[in-house]
Design a protein around this motif. Sequence first.
Motif, PDB file in Angstrom:
ATOM      1  N   VAL A   1     -15.143 -24.282   9.021  1.00  0.00           N
ATOM      2  CA  VAL A   1     -15.176 -25.097  10.372  1.00  0.00           C
ATOM      3  C   VAL A   1     -16.762 -24.797  10.632  1.00  0.00           C
ATOM      4  O   VAL A   1     -17.040 -25.809  11.432  1.00  0.00           O
ATOM      5  CB  VAL A   1     -14.231 -24.372  11.224  1.00  0.00           C
TER       6      VAL A   1
ATOM      7  N   LEU B   1      -6.408 -28.462   8.462  1.00  0.00           N
ATOM      8  CA  LEU B   1      -7.033 -27.052   8.459  1.00  0.00           C
ATOM      9  C   LEU B   1      -8.319 -27.728   9.945  1.00  0.00           C
ATOM     10  O   LEU B   1      -8.425 -26.193  10.762  1.00  0.00           O
ATOM     11  CB  LEU B   1      -7.207 -26.206   7.590  1.00  0.00           C
ATOM     12  N   LEU B   2      -9.520 -27.899   9.846  1.00  0.00           N
ATOM     13  CA  LEU B   2      -9.922 -27.923  10.402  1.00  0.00           C
ATOM     14  C   LEU B   2      -9.738 -28.779  12.044  1.00  0.00           C
ATOM     15  O   LEU B   2     -10.216 -27.735  13.226  1.00  0.00           O
ATOM     16  CB  LEU B   2     -10.851 -29.220   9.204  1.00  0.00           C
TER      17      LEU B   2
ATOM     18  N   LEU C   1      -8.288 -18.898  22.230  1.00  0.00           N
ATOM     19  CA  LEU C   1      -9.346 -17.609  21.604  1.00  0.00           C
ATOM     20  C   LEU C   1      -9.791 -17.339  23.314  1.00  0.00           C
ATOM     21  O   LEU C   1     -10.158 -16.751  23.355  1.00  0.00           O
ATOM     22  CB  LEU C   1     -10.399 -18.335  20.688  1.00  0.00           C
ATOM     23  N   TYR C   2     -10.053 -18.582  23.924  1.00  0.00           N
ATOM     24  CA  TYR C   2     -10.488 -18.226  24.827  1.00  0.00           C
ATOM     25  C   TYR C   2      -9.840 -17.328  26.067  1.00  0.00           C
ATOM     26  O   TYR C   2      -9.979 -16.213  26.587  1.00  0.00           O
ATOM     27  CB  TYR C   2     -11.516 -19.205  25.627  1.00  0.00           C
TER      28      TYR C   2
ATOM     29  N   THR D   1      -7.199 -30.631   4.409  1.00  0.00           N
ATOM     30  CA  THR D   1      -8.195 -30.680   4.808  1.00  0.00           C
ATOM     31  C   THR D   1      -8.501 -30.338   6.232  1.00  0.00           C
ATOM     32  O   THR D   1      -9.020 -29.471   7.035  1.00  0.00           O
ATOM     33  CB  THR D   1      -9.901 -30.523   3.963  1.00  0.00           C
TER      34      THR D   1
ATOM     35  N   ARG E   1     -16.041 -19.075  19.088  1.00  0.00           N
ATOM     36  CA  ARG E   1     -15.138 -20.051  18.059  1.00  0.00           C
ATOM     37  C   ARG E   1     -14.602 -19.160  17.156  1.00  0.00           C
ATOM     38  O   ARG E   1     -13.737 -18.008  16.750  1.00  0.00           O
ATOM     39  CB  ARG E   1     -14.816 -20.958  17.139  1.00  0.00           C
TER      40      ARG E   1
ATOM     41  N   GLU F   1      -7.339 -24.391  18.227  1.00  0.00           N
ATOM     42  CA  GLU F   1      -7.721 -23.017  18.129  1.00  0.00           C
ATOM     43  C   GLU F   1      -8.048 -21.780  19.342  1.00  0.00           C
ATOM     44  O   GLU F   1      -8.029 -21.131  20.129  1.00  0.00           O
ATOM     45  CB  GLU F   1      -7.387 -22.193  16.852  1.00  0.00           C
ATOM     46  N   THR F   2      -9.327 -22.655  19.310  1.00  0.00           N
ATOM     47  CA  THR F   2     -10.515 -22.429  20.027  1.00  0.00           C
ATOM     48  C   THR F   2     -10.139 -21.722  21.836  1.00  0.00           C
ATOM     49  O   THR F   2     -10.018 -20.757  22.120  1.00  0.00           O
ATOM     50  CB  THR F   2     -11.894 -23.165  20.403  1.00  0.00           C
TER      51      THR F   2
ATOM     52  N   ALA G   1      -8.455 -25.856  12.916  1.00  0.00           N
ATOM     53  CA  ALA G   1      -9.340 -24.264  14.135  1.00  0.00           C
ATOM     54  C   ALA G   1      -9.711 -24.439  15.268  1.00  0.00           C
ATOM     55  O   ALA G   1      -9.900 -24.165  16.051  1.00  0.00           O
ATOM     56  CB  ALA G   1      -9.832 -24.197  12.710  1.00  0.00           C
ATOM     57  N   VAL G   2     -10.633 -25.661  15.540  1.00  0.00           N
ATOM     58  CA  VAL G   2     -10.727 -26.618  16.836  1.00  0.00           C
ATOM     59  C   VAL G   2      -9.788 -26.351  17.621  1.00  0.00           C
ATOM     60  O   VAL G   2     -10.721 -26.051  18.823  1.00  0.00           O
ATOM     61  CB  VAL G   2     -11.321 -27.693  16.559  1.00  0.00           C
TER      62      VAL G   2
ATOM     63  N   ILE H   1     -11.250 -20.041   6.712  1.00  0.00           N
ATOM     64  CA  ILE H   1     -11.048 -21.204   7.489  1.00  0.00           C
ATOM     65  C   ILE H   1     -12.139 -21.519   8.376  1.00  0.00           C
ATOM     66  O   ILE H   1     -12.348 -22.579   8.751  1.00  0.00           O
ATOM     67  CB  ILE H   1     -10.056 -21.663   8.010  1.00  0.00           C
ATOM     68  N   GLN H   2     -12.854 -20.026   8.683  1.00  0.00           N
ATOM     69  CA  GLN H   2     -14.050 -20.334  10.110  1.00  0.00           C
ATOM     70  C   GLN H   2     -14.959 -20.420   9.756  1.00  0.00           C
ATOM     71  O   GLN H   2     -15.759 -20.683  10.582  1.00  0.00           O
ATOM     72  CB  GLN H   2     -13.561 -19.183  10.548  1.00  0.00           C
TER      73      GLN H   2
ATOM     74  N   LEU I   1      -7.100 -15.656  24.864  1.00  0.00           N
ATOM     75  CA  LEU I   1      -7.460 -14.096  24.252  1.00  0.00           C
ATOM     76  C   LEU I   1      -8.425 -13.362  24.693  1.00  0.00           C
ATOM     77  O   LEU I   1      -8.957 -12.020  24.648  1.00  0.00           O
ATOM     78  CB  LEU I   1      -7.380 -14.320  22.947  1.00  0.00           C
TER      79      LEU I   1
END
Lengths: 85, 248
Positions: B233, A58-59, A69-70, A55, B187, A65-66, A62-63, B229-230, A72
């Motif tokens: 989060v 993954l958290l 994503l900007y 957990t 995000r 990944e931000t 995901a953070v 997941i998102q 992208l």
Amino acid sequence: MSQITNEGLILACSAIGAGLAVIAGIGPGVGQGYAAGQAAAAVGRNPGAKSDITTTMLLGQAVAETTGLYGLLIAFLLLFVKPLT
Amino acid sequence: MLTGISSLIGNAGILLAAQNNEPDFMIHGLIKYKLFGQDLYITTTHVSIIIVTLLLITFFLIMKRKMKNPEEVPGTLQNIAEIIVEAIDNMVNQNMGKNARRFVNYIGTIFLFIFISNISGVFGLRPPTADFGVTLPLGLITFALIHYNDVKKNKARAFTSLFKPLFFLFPINVIGEIAIPFSLALRLYGNILSGTVMMALVYGLLPIFVKIGIPAVLHVYFDLFAGAIQTYVFCMLTMAFVNDKIAD
């Protein structure tokens, strides 16, 4: 060379810019891989805490990944919304 | 279905027009109306968001009637409701401790809304969360919640804490606070939009024999996995930010 229009030049440069923008994916790739590696090591040391570790990993991923994503989002803007034309 | 309605009304209302041969993942305007002299549209996002909201409202109205006389041995519906409530209660309790009772309603609401929105791509809708106009309000609600609780708990210290640790760091602190709703919103938006675009590319560009079977696997990853997941989060970060302000 003379038949390149202004709009065509802007479109071509937008495509190049979009390609450059998604280079931002390198950072999250390294970060997520590092997080996954550390999580694997942690599970190796303490298999009982596997669900908690997964957990948290993954958290964090995901953070992380931000930022990718900007990049992208900039690529999407340049390719599909075409703000410069 | 939505493209059918769109072509019925006419393509005059396309907001971000796609070329005819491009894969279709854009937001389309379905119905045009005027308000204060501006041209506005009922878009595919509105349609999706209404479907999602109606689904949730219907489910919980049925559950409310059902739970007026709960059974000793729960049936299917009661089991589903108990699983949902228990999961959200546990999640909030783990993160907020004694303050959990005050925030479990808000967290549960945004959790269910974002989750159903994210996975609605599986059912053929354009996910509402793949529109910045949906995720930014969610971020702003969280922003308001954070600062309401900050002022309520810390009174004047909520403002003086902006000048810490050194007074000339004030602008940086303010930017840091303002960036929170935007990073939360971007995000969620970026993740779901990238999933939507990937699926549209797979459906639009690949030859017909590749479209059988392979998109199902991608749907599981982009819609179900990334969506779940998102959602998690977003809720975890909301709880972490609020907890940061109201901690003793």
